[in-house]
Design a protein around this motif. Structure first.
Motif, PDB file in Angstrom:
ATOM      1  N   PHE A   1       6.817  10.967  -5.990  1.00  0.00           N
ATOM      2  CA  PHE A   1       5.819  10.312  -5.143  1.00  0.00           C
ATOM      3  C   PHE A   1       4.428  10.847  -5.468  1.00  0.00           C
ATOM      4  CE2 PHE A   1       3.344   9.058  -1.513  1.00  0.00           C
ATOM      5  CZ  PHE A   1       3.873   7.819  -1.163  1.00  0.00           C
TER       6      PHE A   1
ATOM      7  N   ALA B   1       3.347   9.280  -8.638  1.00  0.00           N
ATOM      8  CA  ALA B   1       2.991   7.879  -8.399  1.00  0.00           C
ATOM      9  C   ALA B   1       1.638   7.769  -7.700  1.00  0.00           C
ATOM     10  CB  ALA B   1       4.078   7.185  -7.575  1.00  0.00           C
ATOM     11  N   MET B   2       1.340   8.711  -6.813  1.00  0.00           N
ATOM     12  CA  MET B   2       0.039   8.722  -6.136  1.00  0.00           C
ATOM     13  C   MET B   2      -1.087   9.020  -7.124  1.00  0.00           C
ATOM     14  SD  MET B   2      -0.304   7.673  -3.192  1.00  0.00           S
ATOM     15  CE  MET B   2      -2.030   8.099  -3.309  1.00  0.00           C
TER      16      MET B   2
ATOM     17  N   TYR C   1      -1.588   5.849  -9.021  1.00  0.00           N
ATOM     18  CA  TYR C   1      -2.262   4.836  -8.203  1.00  0.00           C
ATOM     19  C   TYR C   1      -3.746   5.167  -8.056  1.00  0.00           C
ATOM     20  CZ  TYR C   1      -3.488   1.836  -4.274  1.00  0.00           C
ATOM     21  OH  TYR C   1      -4.109   0.909  -3.478  1.00  0.00           O
TER      22      TYR C   1
ATOM     23  N   HIS D   1       2.503  -0.486  -9.465  1.00  0.00           N
ATOM     24  CA  HIS D   1       2.120   0.702  -8.694  1.00  0.00           C
ATOM     25  C   HIS D   1       2.608   0.608  -7.255  1.00  0.00           C
ATOM     26  CE1 HIS D   1      -0.364   2.857 -11.579  1.00  0.00           C
ATOM     27  NE2 HIS D   1      -0.793   1.684 -11.990  1.00  0.00           N
TER      28      HIS D   1
ATOM     29  N   THR E   1       6.441   0.844  -6.864  1.00  0.00           N
ATOM     30  CA  THR E   1       6.875   2.219  -7.117  1.00  0.00           C
ATOM     31  C   THR E   1       6.642   3.083  -5.884  1.00  0.00           C
ATOM     32  OG1 THR E   1       6.438   2.018  -9.486  1.00  0.00           O
ATOM     33  CG2 THR E   1       6.532   4.257  -8.585  1.00  0.00           C
ATOM     34  N   LEU E   2       5.445   3.019  -5.317  1.00  0.00           N
ATOM     35  CA  LEU E   2       5.151   3.789  -4.102  1.00  0.00           C
ATOM     36  C   LEU E   2       6.105   3.414  -2.971  1.00  0.00           C
ATOM     37  CD1 LEU E   2       1.245   3.792  -4.078  1.00  0.00           C
ATOM     38  CD2 LEU E   2       2.745   5.783  -4.370  1.00  0.00           C
ATOM     39  N   TYR E   3       6.341   2.131  -2.791  1.00  0.00           N
ATOM     40  CA  TYR E   3       7.200   1.690  -1.696  1.00  0.00           C
ATOM     41  C   TYR E   3       8.633   2.200  -1.877  1.00  0.00           C
ATOM     42  CZ  TYR E   3       8.810  -1.215   2.141  1.00  0.00           C
ATOM     43  OH  TYR E   3       9.334  -1.643   3.331  1.00  0.00           O
TER      44      TYR E   3
ATOM     45  N   TRP F   1       8.727   5.920  -1.209  1.00  0.00           N
ATOM     46  CA  TRP F   1       8.549   6.222   0.211  1.00  0.00           C
ATOM     47  C   TRP F   1       9.878   6.115   0.956  1.00  0.00           C
ATOM     48  CZ3 TRP F   1       9.006   2.267   4.084  1.00  0.00           C
ATOM     49  CH2 TRP F   1       8.901   2.772   5.375  1.00  0.00           C
TER      50      TRP F   1
ATOM     51  N   TRP G   1       2.173  11.269   3.978  1.00  0.00           N
ATOM     52  CA  TRP G   1       2.626  10.142   3.167  1.00  0.00           C
ATOM     53  C   TRP G   1       3.656   9.312   3.919  1.00  0.00           C
ATOM     54  CZ3 TRP G   1       3.417  13.684  -1.642  1.00  0.00           C
ATOM     55  CH2 TRP G   1       2.196  13.818  -2.331  1.00  0.00           C
TER      56      TRP G   1
ATOM     57  N   MET H   1       2.822   5.514   5.338  1.00  0.00           N
ATOM     58  CA  MET H   1       3.580   4.403   4.770  1.00  0.00           C
ATOM     59  C   MET H   1       4.429   3.707   5.830  1.00  0.00           C
ATOM     60  SD  MET H   1       2.942   3.797   1.584  1.00  0.00           S
ATOM     61  CE  MET H   1       4.417   2.988   0.965  1.00  0.00           C
TER      62      MET H   1
END
Length: 163
Positions: free
Chosen positions: A16, A19-20, A23, A42, A45-47, A50, A134, A138
């Motif tokens: 994560f 990925a941050m 992003y 992006h 991937t974050l979702y 999370w 985070w 989210m």
């Protein structure tokens, strides 16, 4: 709950954070071509990460709040198809609300990047607070903006072949 040592080495936490970073770099310097497709990569991937983040208590460290500066480069990368309609709760009858991809992407940035700064600090309390920030962001504000942006970008990609 995760013990601090295991949180520091937790593979999803590390992914994560990576990925941050990705992003953040993407928003700070967006590509001129295939913006919708790259942005969706992006966001998805974050979702996905999370959904796998560990649940932790917030810790004492507090992230600095930031306001994303108006970016002509990001506005240009998004282009003319920026404004979109959304409903906050699809299970309630409510009027659609106007929003923009720019607002969605910068809201995500403003919510999640301060926690990345805490994460990079590296001490146990900052690490714990970053993961909590985070997850909480989210689960609420950032997650909604992420889904709203994904919906609008998906339509751009499939409707106009924007790649």
């Amino acid at each position: 709950m995760c013990a601090m040592g295991s949180l520091r080495e937790h593979p999803v936490v590390q992914l994560f954070a990576d990925a941050m970073r990705s992003y953040q770099a993407f928003i700070d310097d967006p590509p001129g071509k295939e913006f919708s497709r790259a942005c969706l990569v992006h966001l998805t991937t974050l979702y996905g990460l999370w959904l796998r983040l560990p649940h932790v208590e917030p810790g004492e460290a507090k992230p600095e709040r930031l306001s994303y500066p108006l970016s002509e480069k990001l506005s240009a990368a998004i282009g003319e198809r920026n404004a979109h309609w959304l409903v906050y709760n699809p299970f309630e009858e409510e009027a659609p609300v106007a929003s923009s991809i720019y607002e969605d992407l910068t809201s995500i940035y403003e919510d999640l990047v301060p926690a990345l700064v805490l994460f990079e600090r590296g001490d146990d309390d900052a690490l714990q607070r970053a993961v909590w920030e985070w997850y909480f962001a989210m689960e609420s504000h950032s997650g909604r903006h992420l889904v709203f942006a994904m919906t609008a970008l998906h339509e751009r990609l499939t409707d106009a072949g924007e790649g």
